[in-house]
Design an enzyme around this catalytic site. Structure first.
Site, PDB file in Angstrom:
ATOM      1  N   ASP A 214       0.737  -1.197  -0.193  1.00  0.00           N
ATOM      2  CA  ASP A 214       0.327   0.154  -0.334  1.00  0.00           C
ATOM      3  C   ASP A 214       0.880   0.978  -0.362  1.00  0.00           C
ATOM      4  O   ASP A 214       2.413   1.484  -0.229  1.00  0.00           O
ATOM      5  CB  ASP A 214      -1.366  -0.497   0.957  1.00  0.00           C
ATOM      6  CG  ASP A 214      -0.242  -0.165   2.420  1.00  0.00           C
ATOM      7  OD1 ASP A 214       1.083  -0.298   2.580  1.00  0.00           O
ATOM      8  OD2 ASP A 214      -1.000  -0.138   3.382  1.00  0.00           O
TER       9      ASP A 214
ATOM     10  N   GLY B 178     -10.989   4.113  -0.043  1.00  0.00           N
ATOM     11  CA  GLY B 178     -12.642   5.068   0.779  1.00  0.00           C
ATOM     12  C   GLY B 178     -13.462   3.664   1.589  1.00  0.00           C
ATOM     13  O   GLY B 178     -14.578   4.454   1.214  1.00  0.00           O
TER      14      GLY B 178
ATOM     15  N   ASP C 262      -8.686  -7.248   0.022  1.00  0.00           N
ATOM     16  CA  ASP C 262      -6.831  -7.851   1.326  1.00  0.00           C
ATOM     17  C   ASP C 262      -7.593  -7.061   2.928  1.00  0.00           C
ATOM     18  O   ASP C 262      -8.352  -6.736   2.836  1.00  0.00           O
ATOM     19  CB  ASP C 262      -5.669  -6.862   1.334  1.00  0.00           C
ATOM     20  CG  ASP C 262      -5.469  -5.157   1.803  1.00  0.00           C
ATOM     21  OD1 ASP C 262      -5.325  -4.731   2.540  1.00  0.00           O
ATOM     22  OD2 ASP C 262      -6.352  -4.482   0.959  1.00  0.00           O
TER      23      ASP C 262
ATOM     24  N   HIS D  15      -6.120 -21.581  10.248  1.00  0.00           N
ATOM     25  CA  HIS D  15      -7.575 -21.600   9.633  1.00  0.00           C
ATOM     26  C   HIS D  15      -8.232 -20.473   8.947  1.00  0.00           C
ATOM     27  O   HIS D  15      -8.678 -20.885   7.847  1.00  0.00           O
ATOM     28  CB  HIS D  15      -8.487 -22.548  10.950  1.00  0.00           C
ATOM     29  CG  HIS D  15      -9.600 -22.038  10.274  1.00  0.00           C
ATOM     30  ND1 HIS D  15     -10.156 -23.645   9.572  1.00  0.00           N
ATOM     31  CD2 HIS D  15     -10.679 -21.525  10.848  1.00  0.00           C
ATOM     32  CE1 HIS D  15     -12.081 -23.040   9.549  1.00  0.00           C
ATOM     33  NE2 HIS D  15     -11.946 -22.035  10.285  1.00  0.00           N
TER      34      HIS D  15
END
Length: 380
Positions: free
Chosen positions: A96, A220, A270, A339
């Site tokens: 990012d 946003g 993400d 998991h």
């Protein structure tokens, strides 16, 4: 940017929705889309090894520019041979821009045309991040996919504020493109902003698409708006983006939001959610959310999720996981994190199959009912 190192290949469109099956080609390999990307904030996905991430089907991971700039420093990582070598991950990495962390973590920030002055959240020292600096840090990190420096306004900011903000974000995107030193082996994405305002999202997308980035992020969102508001923004935003480029929805990881994003044409997602909630024993299962730390599981000798075939579910019981977490044993967090990541990566695998079979809406209905969204309101 036809010679971009990042290329999107459309394989199939789902008949009844905007969903698309594809793959993204990067200098460190190709991954299928739609894809969920585990977050490795400090150049590690918390408690997981690179081998485990590959084993669970993670084709790409994300790392945070802001955190790595502060510690250990992007120049040190460059001397190590780049982020891939530094963390021993030979598959794609997305970074990012640092913008979101500056707005969410740093104190006393001041935004000007030049960039953002803020206080480092680790030691309080004064720092400055500009579009050029954000690109320079990411060039040093050597990620496959980089993000333009943007401002991420809160969803409910007034219209006039958001308008000024997106116009500045567009100017920052242009400055970032000019500063990019490695366009041959790192693809830079533009970030569409505009809060909930359709005309501002349109203006932002138009500005960025005219700059011909190799891919586009939708920023946003997942910042406090409702699920319905997020879907409404996606409904009109994805249509503004080119079909031949990847679309990435930033910071989204709740299962229903992933499916709803895919339905609206998003390729990449993400979120820190799976590992963050795992640390307090909250697990996503085929039957819905389960807090394995709760007393009711003290003598439950069944797998965490009987329908899951991940390492944790094949080998350990709810009672054992509860014991580890109550005893503050790191292994417990490793197992619940494994998991949860596996669960979301496997969900996306099922979503890709549903696109292939043209039955994504039926899959959504089945999943939502089983997960328990209809019974208990929204949860993750």
């Amino acid at each position: 940017m036809s010679d971009s190192p990042i290329k999107y290949r459309l394989i199939k469109k789902e008949k009844h929705t905007g969903a698309r099956l594809g793959e993204i080609i990067t200098p460190h390999g190709t991954f299928p889309t739609p894809m969920f990307m585990p977050v490795g904030t400090q150049a590690t996905v918390k408690t997981q090894s690179p081998e485990e991430l590959k084993e669970m089907g993670s084709g790409i991971i994300l790392s945070n520019t802001y955190h790595l700039w502060l510690r250990p420093g992007d120049e040190l990582i460059a001397r190590a041979g780049g982020l891939h070598k530094f963390m021993n991950w030979d598959q794609p990495i997305l970074t990012d821009s640092g913008g979101f962390q500056v707005y969410s973590l740093a104190d006393s920030r001041n935004i000007t045309e030049e960039g953002v002055t803020f206080k480092n959240h680790l030691n309080g020292s004064k720092m400055f991040l500009s579009p050029e600096k954000a690109i320079s840090i990411q060039n040093n990190l050597g990620s496959d996919i980089m993000m333009s420096f943007d401002e991420c306004p809160q969803f409910y900011q007034p219209y006039d504020y958001v308008k000024k903000s997106i116009e500045r974000t567009s100017r920052w995107a242009e400055r970032g493109l000019k500063a990019h030193r490695r366009p041959h082996d790192q693809g830079l994405f533009g970030i569409v902003q505009g809060a909930g305002f359709e005309d501002l999202r349109r203006q932002s997308a138009h500005d960025l698409v005219s700059m011909d980035f190799p891919g586009y992020s939708i920023g946003g969102l997942a910042v406090g708006e409702t699920h319905e508001e997020m879907n409404a923004v996606l409904d009109f935003t994805t249509q503004l983006l080119p079909e031949n480029k990847p679309r990435y929805l930033m910071g989204v990881g709740a299962p229903d939001s992933l499916i709803d994003g895919v339905i609206r044409g998003v390729d990449m997602f993400d979120c820190v959610l799976p590992t963050r909630i795992a640390r307090n024993g909250t697990c996503m299962t085929s039957q819905g959310r389960l807090v394995v730390k709760n007393a009711q599981f003290a003598e439950d000798f069944t797998p965490l999720d009987p329908e899951c075939d991940c390492y944790t579910c094949k080998n350990y019981t709810r009672a054992y996981l509860r014991h580890l977490l109550k005893a503050d044993e790191t292994f417990g967090i490793r197992l619940t994190s494994y998991h949860n990541l596996y669960f979301l990566l496997n969900l996306m695998k099922q979503v890709r199959q549903a696109i292939m079979d043209d039955n994504l809406l039926e899959f959504r209905e089945y999943f939502v009912e089983k997960y328990g969204y209809n019974k208990s309101g929204r949860n993750f």
